[in-house]
Write a protein that holds these residues in place. Structure first.
Motif, short mmCIF file in Angstrom:
data_model
loop_
_atom_site.label_atom_id
_atom_site.label_comp_id
_atom_site.label_asym_id
_atom_site.label_seq_id
_atom_site.Cartn_x
_atom_site.Cartn_y
_atom_site.Cartn_z
N SER A 51 0.86 -1.23 0.00
CA SER A 51 -0.19 0.02 0.15
C SER A 51 0.72 1.39 -0.45
N SER A 52 0.46 2.05 -0.52
CA SER A 52 0.98 3.42 -0.68
C SER A 52 0.35 4.62 0.36
N GLU A 53 -0.39 4.39 1.01
CA GLU A 53 -1.11 5.07 1.88
C GLU A 53 -0.32 4.53 3.37
N TYR A 54 -0.28 4.98 4.54
CA TYR A 54 0.26 5.56 5.65
C TYR A 54 -0.90 6.16 6.20
N HIS A 55 -0.82 5.90 7.67
CA HIS A 55 -1.63 6.22 8.96
C HIS A 55 -1.00 6.22 10.10
N SER A 56 -0.31 6.95 11.01
CA SER A 56 0.77 6.08 11.94
C SER A 56 -0.57 6.56 13.05
N ALA A 57 -0.69 5.44 13.79
CA ALA A 57 -1.77 5.01 14.95
C ALA A 57 -0.80 5.70 16.20
N ASP A 58 0.34 5.16 16.17
CA ASP A 58 1.65 6.08 17.01
C ASP A 58 1.42 7.49 17.34
N VAL A 59 1.10 8.31 16.07
CA VAL A 59 1.50 9.68 16.06
C VAL A 59 -0.02 10.49 16.42
N VAL A 60 -0.54 9.71 16.35
CA VAL A 60 -1.91 9.87 16.43
C VAL A 60 -2.37 9.16 18.46
N ALA A 61 -1.70 8.58 18.58
CA ALA A 61 -1.14 8.32 20.17
C ALA A 61 -0.60 9.46 21.28
N LEU A 62 0.49 9.91 20.60
CA LEU A 62 1.43 10.90 21.15
C LEU A 62 0.33 12.07 20.91
N CYS A 63 0.24 12.50 19.65
CA CYS A 63 -0.81 13.51 19.98
C CYS A 63 -1.49 13.90 21.05
N LYS A 64 -2.53 12.87 21.35
CA LYS A 64 -3.61 12.79 22.19
C LYS A 64 -2.39 12.58 23.60
N ALA A 65 -1.27 12.60 23.72
CA ALA A 65 -1.18 12.30 25.26
C ALA A 65 -0.15 13.48 25.14
N LEU A 66 0.57 14.68 24.52
CA LEU A 66 0.54 15.27 24.60
C LEU A 66 -0.46 16.35 24.80
N GLU A 67 -1.50 16.79 24.98
CA GLU A 67 -2.98 17.08 24.66
C GLU A 67 -3.79 16.85 25.67
N ASP A 68 -3.67 15.77 26.27
CA ASP A 68 -3.78 15.50 27.74
C ASP A 68 -2.78 15.83 28.71
N SER A 69 -1.76 16.17 28.95
CA SER A 69 -0.86 16.65 30.02
C SER A 69 -0.30 18.21 29.23
N SER A 70 -1.38 18.46 28.27
CA SER A 70 -1.22 20.07 28.21
C SER A 70 0.11 20.81 27.99
N LEU A 71 0.84 19.49 27.42
CA LEU A 71 2.76 20.13 26.86
C LEU A 71 2.55 20.62 25.60
N GLY A 72 1.46 20.37 24.99
CA GLY A 72 1.60 20.92 23.74
C GLY A 72 -0.11 19.99 23.11
N ARG A 73 0.27 20.50 21.81
CA ARG A 73 -0.95 20.84 20.45
C ARG A 73 -1.44 20.74 20.11
N CYS A 74 -1.05 19.38 18.90
CA CYS A 74 -0.65 18.82 17.35
C CYS A 74 -1.73 19.35 16.19
N ARG A 75 -1.32 19.76 15.05
CA ARG A 75 -2.34 20.10 14.22
C ARG A 75 -2.24 19.07 12.60
N VAL A 76 -2.37 19.18 12.13
CA VAL A 76 -2.24 18.06 10.80
C VAL A 76 -1.84 19.60 9.71
N GLU A 77 -0.94 19.39 8.90
CA GLU A 77 -0.32 20.72 8.54
C GLU A 77 -0.78 20.48 6.70
N ALA A 78 -1.87 21.49 6.31
CA ALA A 78 -2.42 21.76 5.30
C ALA A 78 -1.57 20.65 3.89
N PRO A 79 -1.38 20.19 3.42
CA PRO A 79 -0.12 19.91 1.62
C PRO A 79 0.17 21.01 0.85
#
Length: 133
Positions: free
Chosen positions: A105-133
């Motif tokens: 597959s040429s598509e890839y979606h990292s569940a680990d990055v999603v979990a990382l972003c959630k952990a950062l937001e839950d701990s109020s250390l940072g906020r993730c946003r998806v960069e527009a292509p």
């Protein structure tokens, strides 16, 4: 004949990437931010190390390790040179071996990055946003 045999033994490399994300974090939380990133990714099975100067990290883990084919996930975190207190997060999947690229597959979606972003937001250390292509 020899050319055909060597092409079968050499194999191929395919790379697929997830959407680029940006972590926005206040300057006073930088040290805790990177400790949390490293802890979260190590807990998910990644090996992490500093990559160059500043807050630059490269983490990777094996997803598949067969004799004929290996797959690795790589997550890189590095500063946005244009925006202070912002960091790019790039996730890629590397496939190497004897499985033809047409079957991967040429598509890839990292569940680990999603979990990382959630952990950062839950701990109020940072906020993730998806960069527009």
């Amino acid at each position: 004949m020899l050319l055909g045999v060597s092409s079968v033994l050499v194999g191929c490399t395919n790379v697929a990437g997830d959407a680029i994300r940006v972590i926005e974090a206040p300057a006073e939380r930088q040290e805790n931010l990177f400790a949390s990133i490293e802890h979260t990714l190590r807990a998910s099975g990644y090996e992490c190390h500093a990559a160059g100067e500043g807050h630059r990290y490269r983490c990777d883990k094996a997803l598949r390790n067969l004799f004929i084919h290996q797959t690795r996930a790589v997550i890189e975190v590095f500063p946005d040179a244009d925006v202070p207190d912002s960091y790019f997060v790039m996730a890629t999947r590397w496939d190497e071996g004897l499985i033809p690229g047409e079957l991967i597959s040429s598509e890839y979606h990292s569940a680990d990055v999603v979990a990382l972003c959630k952990a950062l937001e839950d701990s109020s250390l940072g906020r993730c946003r998806v960069e527009a292509p």
